[in-house]
Design a protein around this motif. Structure first.
Motif, PDB file in Angstrom:
ATOM      1  N   GLY A  81      13.484  80.253   2.980  1.00  0.00           N
ATOM      2  CA  GLY A  81      14.924  80.016   3.441  1.00  0.00           C
ATOM      3  C   GLY A  81      15.804  79.215   2.368  1.00  0.00           C
ATOM      4  N   PHE A  82      15.164  78.923   1.158  1.00  0.00           N
ATOM      5  CA  PHE A  82      16.079  78.016   0.247  1.00  0.00           C
ATOM      6  C   PHE A  82      16.903  79.199  -0.591  1.00  0.00           C
ATOM      7  CE2 PHE A  82      12.823  74.780   0.973  1.00  0.00           C
ATOM      8  CZ  PHE A  82      13.577  73.783   1.211  1.00  0.00           C
ATOM      9  N   MET A 133      12.565  73.022   6.796  1.00  0.00           N
ATOM     10  CA  MET A 133      12.404  74.095   5.943  1.00  0.00           C
ATOM     11  C   MET A 133      11.143  74.752   5.586  1.00  0.00           C
ATOM     12  SD  MET A 133      15.740  74.917   5.511  1.00  0.00           S
ATOM     13  CE  MET A 133      15.787  76.265   4.074  1.00  0.00           C
ATOM     14  N   TRP A 134      10.405  73.627   5.231  1.00  0.00           N
ATOM     15  CA  TRP A 134       9.214  74.004   4.352  1.00  0.00           C
ATOM     16  C   TRP A 134       8.146  74.421   5.593  1.00  0.00           C
ATOM     17  CZ3 TRP A 134       8.046  75.881  -0.134  1.00  0.00           C
ATOM     18  CH2 TRP A 134       8.911  75.287  -1.158  1.00  0.00           C
ATOM     19  N   LYS A 159      17.395  81.415  13.072  1.00  0.00           N
ATOM     20  CA  LYS A 159      17.274  82.437  12.011  1.00  0.00           C
ATOM     21  C   LYS A 159      16.258  82.238  10.881  1.00  0.00           C
ATOM     22  CE  LYS A 159      20.589  80.541   8.843  1.00  0.00           C
ATOM     23  NZ  LYS A 159      22.036  80.910   8.216  1.00  0.00           N
ATOM     24  N   PHE A 160      15.767  80.947  10.823  1.00  0.00           N
ATOM     25  CA  PHE A 160      14.628  80.526   9.837  1.00  0.00           C
ATOM     26  C   PHE A 160      13.331  80.544  10.447  1.00  0.00           C
ATOM     27  CE2 PHE A 160      18.567  78.174   8.242  1.00  0.00           C
ATOM     28  CZ  PHE A 160      18.318  78.086   6.923  1.00  0.00           C
ATOM     29  N   LYS A 161      12.874  81.051  11.400  1.00  0.00           N
ATOM     30  CA  LYS A 161      11.763  81.249  12.176  1.00  0.00           C
ATOM     31  C   LYS A 161      11.267  82.650  11.445  1.00  0.00           C
ATOM     32  CE  LYS A 161       8.697  81.176  16.061  1.00  0.00           C
ATOM     33  NZ  LYS A 161       8.649  80.895  17.699  1.00  0.00           N
ATOM     34  N   THR A 162      10.762  82.759  10.593  1.00  0.00           N
ATOM     35  CA  THR A 162      10.414  83.955   9.812  1.00  0.00           C
ATOM     36  C   THR A 162       8.762  84.216  10.083  1.00  0.00           C
ATOM     37  OG1 THR A 162       9.932  82.609   7.862  1.00  0.00           O
ATOM     38  CG2 THR A 162      11.901  83.861   8.240  1.00  0.00           C
ATOM     39  N   ALA A 163       8.036  83.604  10.976  1.00  0.00           N
ATOM     40  CA  ALA A 163       6.698  83.724  11.313  1.00  0.00           C
ATOM     41  C   ALA A 163       6.708  83.514  12.921  1.00  0.00           C
ATOM     42  CB  ALA A 163       5.736  82.758  10.387  1.00  0.00           C
ATOM     43  N   GLN A 164       5.369  83.898  13.319  1.00  0.00           N
ATOM     44  CA  GLN A 164       5.020  83.886  14.591  1.00  0.00           C
ATOM     45  C   GLN A 164       5.083  82.534  15.038  1.00  0.00           C
ATOM     46  OE1 GLN A 164       5.894  87.068  15.777  1.00  0.00           O
ATOM     47  NE2 GLN A 164       4.210  86.638  17.365  1.00  0.00           N
TER      48      GLN A 164
END
Length: 283
Positions: free
Chosen positions: A175-176, A23-24, A57-62
């Protein structure tokens, strides 16, 4: 060094530690994962990579942040660039007290020290521990990320109030689903409600009011949940459930004895739930 580029250091590479490492690290933030067991560390890196392919879906960065593994002997190095230091160790109060003091000794002065304990508040953990910066300590209890992402954040009487909004913001960005527990509370928010459910389920079984299957089935039929209370306790681990129930009994009056007696019998027989292959159900 900006806060965004500083690591989250996680002590304990077990079930929760590796999930929190996933997550982190999903916004490009580095994570330093620490454990005494090299096999545990290797398994954790493998599982983090599995999560990355399973939950895109948790991949919020390149790029994902690098998850680095550190043996406990390299604790100082693992904490050197940490913004947040989180312990995910077994539910032993004495262990947590010893560890929180050691983490503060090696962590940067402006790092936040957090406990993932499900049963002990940070106030209980640091009581009697000589800390230089008790205002930098909080509780951060997670459930089962990435499948279940609520995160309960709770301070204590001395916690710097500016820390809480920062943690709420950063955890949401990663994502938490964060919740602020506004006063110290044994059991936080959800577990106080869950404690009543599991305790009453155990009491119902001990009184012979229902069969195991019927109890779980009626719970699922009414609330439309995927698991009944006994199935859920098997997932948590009946030894862990017992430890938590014992702590509730120590801190609150009027807790019935029969649920703990049932758990003690099952634990003594080696029936710990999913992890031992047998609990209320066989796995």
């Amino acid at each position: 060094m900006s806060r965004a580029s500083r690591a989250v250091a996680i002590l304990g590479a077990g079930t929760q530690g590796r999930r929190l490492a996933f997550m982190w690290s999903n916004c490009g933030r580095p994570v330093n994962l620490i454990d005494r067991d090299e096999k545990q560390l290797q398994a954790s890196i493998h599982e983090v990579n599995t999560f990355r392919s399973t939950f895109p879906k948790f991949k919020t960065a390149q790029e994902w942040g690098k998850v680095s593994k550190f043996p406990y002997a390299q604790l100082r190095e693992a904490l050197s660039n940490a913004w947040l230091v989180l312990e995910c160790l077994p539910e032993s109060l004495q262990l947590k007290r010893r560890i929180i003091a050691e983490l503060e000794q090696h962590a940067p002065e402006n790092a936040i020290l957090a406990s993932n304990s499900s049963s002990y508040t940070i106030g209980e953990i640091i009581a009697g521990v000589q800390l230089k910066r008790p205002e930098r300590t909080v509780s951060m209890h997670s459930y089962w990320p990435p499948e279940t992402c609520p995160l309960e954040i709770m301070g204590h009487d001395e916690t710097d109030p500016d820390i809480i909004p920062s943690l709420l913001e950063e955890s949401a960005r990663h994502g938490f689903q964060p919740f602020h527990v506004r006063r110290e509370s044994v059991g936080y928010l959800y577990n106080r409600v869950w404690a009543a459910i599991k305790r009453e389920a155990l009491l119902t079984l001990s009184e012979g009011v229902s069969t195991l299957q019927e109890l779980d089935d009626i719970f699922k039929a009414v609330l439309k949940t995927p698991k009944g209370p006994c199935e859920q306790m098997d997932v948590v681990g009946l030894d862990v459930v017992l430890d938590i129930e014992e702590h509730y009994a120590q801190t609150r009056s009027g807790i019935p004895q029969a649920p703990r007696d049932l758990l003690k019998q099952m634990v003594a027989e080696g029936n710990l739930g999913v992890k031992s292959g047998q609990g209320f159900y066989k796995y």
